[in-house]
Design an enzyme around this catalytic site. Sequence first.
Site, PDB file in Angstrom:
ATOM      1  N   GLN A   1      68.642  11.193  38.487  1.00 28.52           N
ATOM      2  CA  GLN A   1      68.253  10.353  37.357  1.00 28.52           C
ATOM      3  C   GLN A   1      69.445  10.093  36.436  1.00 28.52           C
ATOM      4  OE1 GLN A   1      65.521   8.759  36.911  1.00 28.52           O
ATOM      5  NE2 GLN A   1      63.750   9.895  37.677  1.00 28.52           N
TER       6      GLN A   1
ATOM      7  N   TYR B   1      58.238  13.588  47.731  1.00 28.26           N
ATOM      8  CA  TYR B   1      59.409  12.802  47.311  1.00 28.26           C
ATOM      9  C   TYR B   1      60.351  13.671  46.476  1.00 28.26           C
ATOM     10  CZ  TYR B   1      56.046   9.094  48.418  1.00 28.26           C
ATOM     11  OH  TYR B   1      55.105   8.303  49.034  1.00 28.26           O
TER      12      TYR B   1
ATOM     13  N   GLU C   1      60.678  15.483  51.671  1.00 29.32           N
ATOM     14  CA  GLU C   1      61.486  14.285  51.423  1.00 29.32           C
ATOM     15  C   GLU C   1      61.872  13.691  52.771  1.00 29.32           C
ATOM     16  OE1 GLU C   1      63.445  11.294  50.337  1.00 29.32           O
ATOM     17  OE2 GLU C   1      62.882  12.522  48.617  1.00 29.32           O
TER      18      GLU C   1
ATOM     19  N   ASP D   1      56.589  11.701  42.822  1.00 25.77           N
ATOM     20  CA  ASP D   1      57.577  10.893  42.087  1.00 25.77           C
ATOM     21  C   ASP D   1      58.131   9.852  43.058  1.00 25.77           C
ATOM     22  OD1 ASP D   1      59.421   9.863  40.360  1.00 25.77           O
ATOM     23  OD2 ASP D   1      60.728  11.626  40.325  1.00 25.77           O
TER      24      ASP D   1
ATOM     25  N   CYS E   1      57.926   5.083  38.078  1.00 24.97           N
ATOM     26  CA  CYS E   1      58.959   4.206  37.504  1.00 24.97           C
ATOM     27  C   CYS E   1      58.518   2.745  37.533  1.00 24.97           C
ATOM     28  CB  CYS E   1      60.287   4.378  38.240  1.00 24.97           C
ATOM     29  SG  CYS E   1      60.229   3.964  39.991  1.00 24.97           S
TER      30      CYS E   1
END
EC number: 2.1.1.190
Length: 455
Positions: free
Chosen positions: A287, A316, A337, A385, A412
Amino acid sequence: MKTYPVKKNETIEIDIIDLTHEGLGVGKVDGYPLFIENSLPGEKVKALVLKVGNKFGYGKVLERLTDSPDRVELTDESLLRTGIAPLQHMTYEAQLLFKQKQVENVLNKISKMPDVPVLPSVGMANPVGYRNKAQIPVRKVNRELETGFYRKNSHDLVPITDFYIQDPVIDQAIVTVRDIMRRFSVKPYDEAEHTGNLRQIIIRRGHYSHQMMVVLVTRTEKIFKHEQIVEVILKELPEVVSIIHNINPDKTNVILGKESRVLYGQNYIEDQLLGKTYRISAPSFYQVNTEQTEYLYQTAMDFAGLTKDDIVIDAYCGIGTIALSLADRVKHVYGVEIVKEAIEDATINAFHNEIDNVTFKAGSAENLMKQWKESGIDPSVLVVDPPRKGLTPSFIETAVEMAPERIVYISCNPATLARDLKLFGSDYEVKKIQPIDLFPQTAHVEAVALLVKVV
């Protein structure tokens, strides 16, 4: 031939009544919407009609006839023209309210959940200079190697040295590397001709560690006099611990090529997040706003109501930042992931932080979650996420079958969040949503949603 209330190149006076989700002002002429950059609700503007389409058109402000109380002076018009800071003309309080309303609007329109509490957006004390990473294109402008950003909807480079939302130390480092490249007569990439060499300068800088990585992306496998270039970079940028040469020979908009080599130091920098240390490589997702990410993860953990008996699945999981942040609060965390390299990084990060109650696996979240359930793993909390495209219907089906007590959804993209919340149907109740501003001066908004299983 269809006619419209306005014509291209016509000059009109128009009242701005709303904002699009991208932050463009909305005015209407006989019910026909015009989207106008750098305009705010409550303003009357003289505008030039730039484009007319079937459902809406675009315009440009020639003169503001009245000003909104939410307006502030532009820092740099180039930041609007390139889309770097499309909301810089709004007060920060107005930006936060705009982002809260974005989430409320999609909940009403897409998921039909008008009663879900959307809390006020959480902003930053200092909403500028926050980005810990810069990816800056290099082109020839006025006959010399230049850095900056593309004008919106084009590949015309606008020279920029102060990016406003980036760490100012990174901004200065870009200028330093640019000037070094000029000194050594490095040829900038020509996109049209597919000639020249230097395509991008990428800089990452640890928010706490201040370790810096410089990535030089080139078209060819060679950088002329690269040993001398490295020597000068290290002399002029003492925070640099990693210099990477990435080769991207393709005609593509993709920034990084498949081949990289270390010119100096290591192939990663380290930085801290909520007290844990992470290795961050050139291609790693990390991030870009460290300060707000810590608040984002803290909110997710608070929403989850974690206890020492909880078993958590982090779908994720990337390089493990969420899983490792919450590991010391719970019994065990399982991270999944699809990107194998990210799982390798997550495993290394767990080792270096001396955390042993985490299990990381590479693969499809749906498949691994089914395997874990069949082997007797019964999670009480699921954390997701996902990327902007959100969750797949098959993932949501698998999550519902797994039946965790709480689901924490970090999003997001409010539109895909609203779509996915609806797909959880009657199995889960959405308790609350917290918008968090990870990208001040832009239209992007992150949000954390809490879902609780209906008994």
